[in-house]
Design a protein around this motif. Structure first.
Motif, PDB file in Angstrom:
ATOM      1  N   LEU A 133      10.191  -1.076   6.999  1.00 40.82           N
ATOM      2  CA  LEU A 133      10.999  -1.012   5.783  1.00 40.82           C
ATOM      3  C   LEU A 133      10.316  -0.135   4.741  1.00 40.82           C
ATOM      4  O   LEU A 133       9.090   0.003   4.730  1.00 40.82           O
ATOM      5  CB  LEU A 133      11.169  -2.416   5.191  1.00 40.82           C
ATOM      6  CG  LEU A 133      12.036  -3.418   5.948  1.00 40.82           C
ATOM      7  CD1 LEU A 133      11.958  -4.771   5.254  1.00 40.82           C
ATOM      8  CD2 LEU A 133      13.478  -2.953   6.021  1.00 40.82           C
ATOM      9  N   ASN A 134      11.095   0.444   3.868  1.00 38.90           N
ATOM     10  CA  ASN A 134      10.561   1.077   2.669  1.00 38.90           C
ATOM     11  C   ASN A 134       9.750   0.042   1.899  1.00 38.90           C
ATOM     12  O   ASN A 134      10.104  -1.133   1.845  1.00 38.90           O
ATOM     13  CB  ASN A 134      11.740   1.597   1.840  1.00 38.90           C
ATOM     14  CG  ASN A 134      11.360   1.983   0.438  1.00 38.90           C
ATOM     15  OD1 ASN A 134      11.314   1.125  -0.441  1.00 38.90           O
ATOM     16  ND2 ASN A 134      11.094   3.244   0.217  1.00 38.90           N
ATOM     17  N   ALA A 181      10.544  -3.893   1.213  1.00 42.93           N
ATOM     18  CA  ALA A 181       9.678  -4.950   1.745  1.00 42.93           C
ATOM     19  C   ALA A 181       9.185  -5.865   0.634  1.00 42.93           C
ATOM     20  O   ALA A 181       9.147  -7.097   0.794  1.00 42.93           O
ATOM     21  CB  ALA A 181       8.494  -4.324   2.484  1.00 42.93           C
ATOM     22  N   ALA A 182       8.806  -5.273  -0.493  1.00 42.82           N
ATOM     23  CA  ALA A 182       8.341  -6.081  -1.620  1.00 42.82           C
ATOM     24  C   ALA A 182       9.433  -7.024  -2.106  1.00 42.82           C
ATOM     25  O   ALA A 182       9.175  -8.203  -2.379  1.00 42.82           O
ATOM     26  CB  ALA A 182       7.868  -5.173  -2.750  1.00 42.82           C
ATOM     27  N   ALA A 183      10.652  -6.524  -2.216  1.00 42.55           N
ATOM     28  CA  ALA A 183      11.756  -7.367  -2.686  1.00 42.55           C
ATOM     29  C   ALA A 183      11.984  -8.544  -1.743  1.00 42.55           C
ATOM     30  O   ALA A 183      12.210  -9.685  -2.193  1.00 42.55           O
ATOM     31  CB  ALA A 183      13.022  -6.527  -2.820  1.00 42.55           C
ATOM     32  N   VAL A 184      11.913  -8.289  -0.428  1.00 38.88           N
ATOM     33  CA  VAL A 184      12.060  -9.383   0.545  1.00 38.88           C
ATOM     34  C   VAL A 184      10.996 -10.448   0.305  1.00 38.88           C
ATOM     35  O   VAL A 184      11.276 -11.658   0.284  1.00 38.88           O
ATOM     36  CB  VAL A 184      11.979  -8.833   1.984  1.00 38.88           C
ATOM     37  CG1 VAL A 184      11.904  -9.981   2.987  1.00 38.88           C
ATOM     38  CG2 VAL A 184      13.183  -7.954   2.294  1.00 38.88           C
ATOM     39  N   GLY A 221       0.778  -1.227   0.000  1.00 35.68           N
ATOM     40  CA  GLY A 221       0.000   0.000   0.000  1.00 35.68           C
ATOM     41  C   GLY A 221       0.807   1.273   0.000  1.00 35.68           C
ATOM     42  O   GLY A 221       2.021   1.274  -0.224  1.00 35.68           O
ATOM     43  N   HIS A 222       0.125   2.344   0.280  1.00 32.43           N
ATOM     44  CA  HIS A 222       0.669   3.700   0.322  1.00 32.43           C
ATOM     45  C   HIS A 222       1.892   3.762   1.238  1.00 32.43           C
ATOM     46  O   HIS A 222       1.925   3.125   2.295  1.00 32.43           O
ATOM     47  CB  HIS A 222      -0.431   4.638   0.822  1.00 32.43           C
ATOM     48  CG  HIS A 222      -0.058   6.071   0.836  1.00 32.43           C
ATOM     49  ND1 HIS A 222       0.656   6.643   1.869  1.00 32.43           N
ATOM     50  CD2 HIS A 222      -0.291   7.071  -0.052  1.00 32.43           C
ATOM     51  CE1 HIS A 222       0.834   7.930   1.631  1.00 32.43           C
ATOM     52  NE2 HIS A 222       0.268   8.212   0.459  1.00 32.43           N
ATOM     53  N   GLU A 223       2.887   4.551   0.844  1.00 32.76           N
ATOM     54  CA  GLU A 223       4.144   4.616   1.591  1.00 32.76           C
ATOM     55  C   GLU A 223       3.957   5.025   3.046  1.00 32.76           C
ATOM     56  O   GLU A 223       4.648   4.506   3.933  1.00 32.76           O
ATOM     57  CB  GLU A 223       5.100   5.608   0.907  1.00 32.76           C
ATOM     58  CG  GLU A 223       5.709   5.103  -0.387  1.00 32.76           C
ATOM     59  CD  GLU A 223       4.840   5.314  -1.607  1.00 32.76           C
ATOM     60  OE1 GLU A 223       5.311   5.083  -2.723  1.00 32.76           O
ATOM     61  OE2 GLU A 223       3.654   5.721  -1.450  1.00 32.76           O
TER      62      GLU A 223
END
Length: 261
Positions: free
Chosen positions: A242-243, A247-250, A213-215
């Protein structure tokens, strides 16, 4: 190769509008691929630009000159600009002076969510969006669904951050994520600092979708309640979170790690 030297030239004015106005890009259904890497990636994907725009300096750069020759060989219109006029179009510092004008893809979203995907709720930052696209492509996830209010996936800034990922992804914009999740045929996972299960404990085998979602505000509460599961990314230290791109990359690469086990 057509040479334009006047800022009053109608084509140059059109290029300036595309370079500076999101509204102009939406109205034209076109966007700019700014820089040699994006141009090469676009050609390698099998697509062809509407227009190839080069600075005078680009003609002396071997890699850029090769791209121009390929475009000319394939009957793509090519335009040459003085360096000063070109720089008014480009946001790439210290680039070689090459950009493409391309049609913005307008794919219709599938009727149901059936394969691994990324759902983005009101994501605002172009750099974050581009980074998520790049990580998803690297992890083998093909489908991206962006809600209304998210940054434009095909803006020049997102394209640069994506580093060519756009050309191997299926990107759907303006999607009603609640309706998509309600009919999903695969699990939808959302990260939450309040979740009790770690991402490393979750079973990530098989097809699944990730919701981000939104930052600042995170995923909207109504969407969070529709998620099949909420997971947390454990971390040490004083940072609260996390940014979203990190977080998405993890998440993507933990899914990939489990798939490779």
């Amino acid at each position: 190769m057509k040479s334009i030297t006047s800022s009053a030239n109608p084509l140059y004015k059109e290029l300036k509008q595309l370079a500076t106005s999101a509204q102009a890009r939406r109205k034209a259904g076109r966007t700019l691929l700014d820089g040699i890497h994006l141009a090469e990636a676009y050609l390698q994907s099998g697509a062809r630009p509407v227009l190839c725009v080069a600075s005078e300096t680009a003609l002396t750069h071997a890699e850029a000159a090769a791209v121009i020759r390929q475009c000319q060989a394939e009957a793509v219109q090519c335009v040459l600009l003085p360096d000063g006029q070109y720089q008014a179009l480009s946001q790439v510092e210290h680039g070689v002076g090459l950009l493409f004008v391309v049609e913005t893809p307008k794919a219709a979203a599938p009727a149901a969510l059936t394969q691994s995907a990324v759902l983005l709720d009101n994501l605002q930052d172009p750099g974050n969006l581009g980074s998520i696209l790049r990580s998803a492509a690297a992890a083998g996830i093909r489908q991206i669904y962006c809600s209304e209010g998210s940054a434009s996936a095909w803006s020049p800034k997102v394209l640069r951050a994506g580093m060519g990922a756009h050309f191997i992804l299926d990107i759907f914009e303006g999607v009603d994520l609640a309706a998509l999740m309600a009919t999903a045929q695969i699990p939808v996972l959302a990260t939450s600092s309040y979740a009790t299960q770690s991402i490393y404990q979750a079973d990530l085998h098989g097809e699944l979708a990730w919701l981000f979602g939104h930052e600042g505000q995170g995923v909207a509460e109504d969407l969070l309640q529709l998620a099949s599961q909420q997971v947390v990314i454990p971390h040490r230290g004083q940072m609260e979170s996390l940014n979203v791109a990190a977080a998405a990359a993890v998440c993507f690469f933990e899914q990939l790690r489990q798939a490779l086990d």
